[in-house]
Design an enzyme around this catalytic site. Sequence first.
Site, mmCIF file in Angstrom:
data_model
loop_
_atom_site.group_PDB
_atom_site.id
_atom_site.type_symbol
_atom_site.label_atom_id
_atom_site.label_comp_id
_atom_site.label_asym_id
_atom_site.label_seq_id
_atom_site.Cartn_x
_atom_site.Cartn_y
_atom_site.Cartn_z
ATOM 1 N N HIS A 156 0.937 -1.303 0.175
ATOM 2 C CA HIS A 156 0.168 0.434 -0.198
ATOM 3 C C HIS A 156 1.279 1.655 -0.556
ATOM 4 O O HIS A 156 0.709 2.404 -1.450
ATOM 5 C CB HIS A 156 -0.863 0.140 1.554
ATOM 6 C CG HIS A 156 -1.509 1.411 1.536
ATOM 7 N ND1 HIS A 156 -2.615 2.010 0.323
ATOM 8 C CD2 HIS A 156 -1.886 1.894 2.440
ATOM 9 C CE1 HIS A 156 -2.784 3.221 0.858
ATOM 10 N NE2 HIS A 156 -2.590 3.430 2.187
ATOM 11 N N HIS B 95 3.687 7.193 4.944
ATOM 12 C CA HIS B 95 2.495 7.810 5.606
ATOM 13 C C HIS B 95 1.681 6.684 6.794
ATOM 14 O O HIS B 95 1.137 7.300 7.407
ATOM 15 C CB HIS B 95 2.133 8.351 4.340
ATOM 16 C CG HIS B 95 0.987 7.309 3.764
ATOM 17 N ND1 HIS B 95 1.506 6.324 3.186
ATOM 18 C CD2 HIS B 95 0.187 7.025 3.942
ATOM 19 C CE1 HIS B 95 0.524 5.445 3.065
ATOM 20 N NE2 HIS B 95 -0.772 5.947 3.480
ATOM 21 N N GLU C 276 0.712 5.089 12.352
ATOM 22 C CA GLU C 276 -0.003 4.937 13.084
ATOM 23 C C GLU C 276 -0.867 3.601 12.795
ATOM 24 O O GLU C 276 -1.036 3.364 14.232
ATOM 25 C CB GLU C 276 -1.293 5.351 11.989
ATOM 26 C CG GLU C 276 -2.558 5.605 12.164
ATOM 27 C CD GLU C 276 -3.267 6.303 11.138
ATOM 28 O OE1 GLU C 276 -3.065 6.664 10.352
ATOM 29 O OE2 GLU C 276 -4.472 5.485 10.972
ATOM 30 N N ASP C 277 0.242 2.738 12.334
ATOM 31 C CA ASP C 277 0.180 1.105 12.216
ATOM 32 C C ASP C 277 1.057 0.259 12.709
ATOM 33 O O ASP C 277 0.968 -0.710 13.212
ATOM 34 C CB ASP C 277 -0.136 0.868 11.105
ATOM 35 C CG ASP C 277 -0.951 1.446 10.353
ATOM 36 O OD1 ASP C 277 -2.114 2.083 11.154
ATOM 37 O OD2 ASP C 277 -1.835 1.543 8.943
ATOM 38 N N ASP D 107 -3.336 8.118 -1.000
ATOM 39 C CA ASP D 107 -3.033 7.715 0.240
ATOM 40 C C ASP D 107 -4.779 7.065 -0.242
ATOM 41 O O ASP D 107 -4.984 6.303 -0.999
ATOM 42 C CB ASP D 107 -3.324 7.795 1.377
ATOM 43 C CG ASP D 107 -3.929 7.032 2.363
ATOM 44 O OD1 ASP D 107 -3.500 6.398 2.452
ATOM 45 O OD2 ASP D 107 -3.933 7.665 3.345
ATOM 46 N N ASP E 222 -20.136 16.632 -23.952
ATOM 47 C CA ASP E 222 -18.701 16.260 -24.460
ATOM 48 C C ASP E 222 -18.944 14.845 -24.344
ATOM 49 O O ASP E 222 -17.613 14.591 -24.269
ATOM 50 C CB ASP E 222 -18.365 17.258 -23.067
ATOM 51 C CG ASP E 222 -19.343 16.814 -21.524
ATOM 52 O OD1 ASP E 222 -20.323 15.779 -22.445
ATOM 53 O OD2 ASP E 222 -19.322 17.172 -20.810
#
Length: 733
Positions: A54, A79, A83-84, A145, A265
Site C-alpha cells: 500500500h 505515511h 499510525e499502524d 493515499d 461532451d
Amino acid sequence: MWGRSVDEDCAYLIAEGRKYLVKFDEDLVEKAFRFCVEAHKHDVRASGEPYYTHPAQVAHIVMREIPLDDISVVAALLHDVVEDTQVSVRDIRAEYGSEVAEIVDGATKISDVFKSREITQAESYRKLLLSLVKDVRVMLIKFADRLHNMRTIESLPPERQERMARETLDIYAPFAHRFGLGSIKWELEDLSFKVLQRTIYDDIKRQLNSTREEREDYIEKFSKPIAERLNEHGIAFEINGRPKHLYSIYTKTVLRNKTLDELYDLFAIRVIIDTNDNNDCFFVYGLISEIYTPVPERFKNFISVPKKNGYQSLHTTVIGTDGKRVEVQIRTRAMHDYAERGVAAHFRYKAQSGATASWIDSKDLEEWATWVRDIFESAGDEAPKQLMESFRLNLYQDEIYVFTPKGDLRILPRGATPIDFAFDIHSAVGARCVGAKVNGRIVPLHHHLDTGDQVEILTSRNQTPHRDWERHVVTHKAKTHIRRILNEERRRHVAEGRDIWQKRAKKVGLHINEDDLERLAYQLKYESRSDFYLALGTGSLSSEQASTMILELMRPGHEHEAAHEPPTSTDEHRDAARERAEGIYIVGDNIPTTKVLFTYAHCCNPVPGDEIIGVVTIGSGIRVHRANCHNVSDIGDKIKDRLIDVRWSKHQRGEFFAGIKITGDDRPGMLNDITSAVNSINNTNIRSLTIDAYDSIFEGNLTVYVDDIGHLQRIFDKLYHIKGVRSVERLER
Ligand code: MN
C-alpha cells in the site's frame, strides 16, 4: 505488478522515480522503502497482500500523478508507520530529518481526525484539513493515499466502502479540485460513484460502451482535417478523444434530467500543442473554426481568465458533419499538465525551466505555499470566506478545530482548555465541569487542546467555577461567565456573612458602626469589611471566632498593640498565643483554650484526629502541622525551640480539607464514579479535582472538605470500592 517480491517492487519504484522525478536520491528512497517493509512486516491489507504494497503504491502515485521531490516519495512510503506500527515520529525525525517527520506527522493527524467520525459538515472538515496542514505535501500524500484506498476498496466490507466513498466524494474530491489535481479528482469521483450508485454507474457505463465504436469512428473522421491543417503549419500536437468521467456524465444527465444523447461532451476532443506561446492556442482555434462552424455562445477563454484553481484552456463547441455538436478543448502541454496535476505540475515546470533549479529547495516550497495561498485568496466568492481565513489563520497558528463527542466542529483560539470548550458549548456546562476527556483520555482542566481533538466534558451538579479557572481560559466567553459566577457567589456569601455577623453582634451586645468594623477587619488582616463578611459567609470563620477576636481588639489599650507588629520574642508570642482561639490546646497547659491564635499549615492540611505538632511562628501564632509533615521534619532541628506539643480539643470548628491521590484504570465513567462516591457521603464537598491519564492509567488528585479523620476514612473506603481503582492515598499536602 506489486507484491511479487520486495526487491522487485523496490527496483520498480526506483525505475519509475527515474522516469517521473526531475532528480531524486535513489539511496534515500530505497532506504525508506526497506524501512517501510520492515515496519509493516506483521501487517496485512484487507485484500491479503503484504501491507507494504500500500505505501509503495501511494509513493508510486505521488511520483506519477503529483511528481514533486523525493521527500514526498519518502514521506509517502512512511505515511502509515506511525499510525499502524511501533515507529514514532521521533524515530522518523532521527532517521529522515524533520521535513519528512513533519509530513508523516501531519498525515497521521489527518487519519486520526477521520477515524470513527461521521462526516456531517463537509466544509468544516475541509477547513479542518487545511488547518492541519503546515506543509502542502501532506495533502498531496493524503490524496494519493485516498486514491489507492479507493482503487482497492472492494476488499472492504460494504459499510466501510460506503463510508469511505461518501467521505471521498464530499471532502477529498472537491479538495483535489481546489488543488488543481484534475485527474485525481476525476478518478476519486468515479470510484466513489461506483460504490454509492452502483446501478446507475453500471447503466451509464453500458450505454457508453454500446455507442463507443460509433462515437470513436465519428471522432476520428472529425479530427482528420484538423490534424492535416496543424501539420501544414508545422505545429507539434496531440489530439485525444476526451476521457469519459462517469460521475460527470451522471451529474449532467441524471441530476439534470437529460439523456446521454443530449450531452455535447460525449463528442469531444482535446488538442494539446507543444509550444511555449499561449497565443498559439488562439491560432489553432482560428484554424479549426475555418473547418467547422463554432457555436459562439459556447466559446470559453480560460487562458486569459483562468479558472479559480488555476486551470487554463480554450473551450469551444463546433458543428461537425451531420450537424453534431462537438466540444473542442485547446491547450498547451504545460496547461494540460497543470490541469491534470495542479500545484505539483506548476513546480515541476518551474524547476525545469529555472536556471539553478533542477532541485526544489525550501525557498521554492515556501513560494509554493504562498502560491497555494494566493489560489485560495483569489478564489473569490467560490470559496467560502471562512475557508480562506482558516488557511491564513493556520499560517499564524491561532485557531484550533476540535470536536464534540457527536462529531460537531468547534473553533476555538489556540491555547484553549477544556474549560473554554465547556463554556463554548453552554455556560451551564462550563459552570459545572469537573473534568474532560480528550480523545478518550482524561486530562486536567488546564490541558491545552489541539486541532483534531475530540473533547468530552464531565460535569457534576455540585461543581462551581474555581477562582484559578480564570487563569486557565483564553476565550472571552469563558472569562466573563466565570467572573460573573464567582462575583455572584461572592455577593451571596458576603450577604450571608453580614447576616451572620449582625445576629452574632446582637447576641453578644456589640454595637459597632461600619467604619469601625472596616478598621477592625483590617486589623484582623482582612482586606476589607466585605472580606470579613465573606469569611463568615463561606464558613472559614465562625461567628464565635469573629466576635471573640473583635472583642479582643476592642479591649481598652489593645489598639496600641498594633495587630500587624510581630511580637519581639518567641516567649512573648507564645504567651500571647495561649490566650486565644479554639480547636487545639497546648499539652501541659491542660486548658482547652479558645484563646490561642493558631492557623493550620497549608503544606499538610491536618484534620481533627491527625497527630499534630505546633510551630510557633512570628506573626501568625501557632501553626499546626501534621506530626509527619516533611516541612517540619526537614527543618526540625533548626526550630526545635519553637516546636510545641499540641492536641485537638474535643470540639472543632471551621473547615478542614484533605488531599487524596487516586490511581486506577482510565476507563469510561471513572471520574463520575469518583465524584458520586464522594457525594454519597453526607456533607462531603469536593474542593478541587484534577485528573490526568497516562497509558490508560488514571491519576486523580482530589481535595475534599472533611470534619475529621473518621470522615476522611469513610471517603477512603468508598473510593477503594470503585471498580478499577488501584490505590487511594492521602496526599502530603
Ligand atoms: Mn495509507
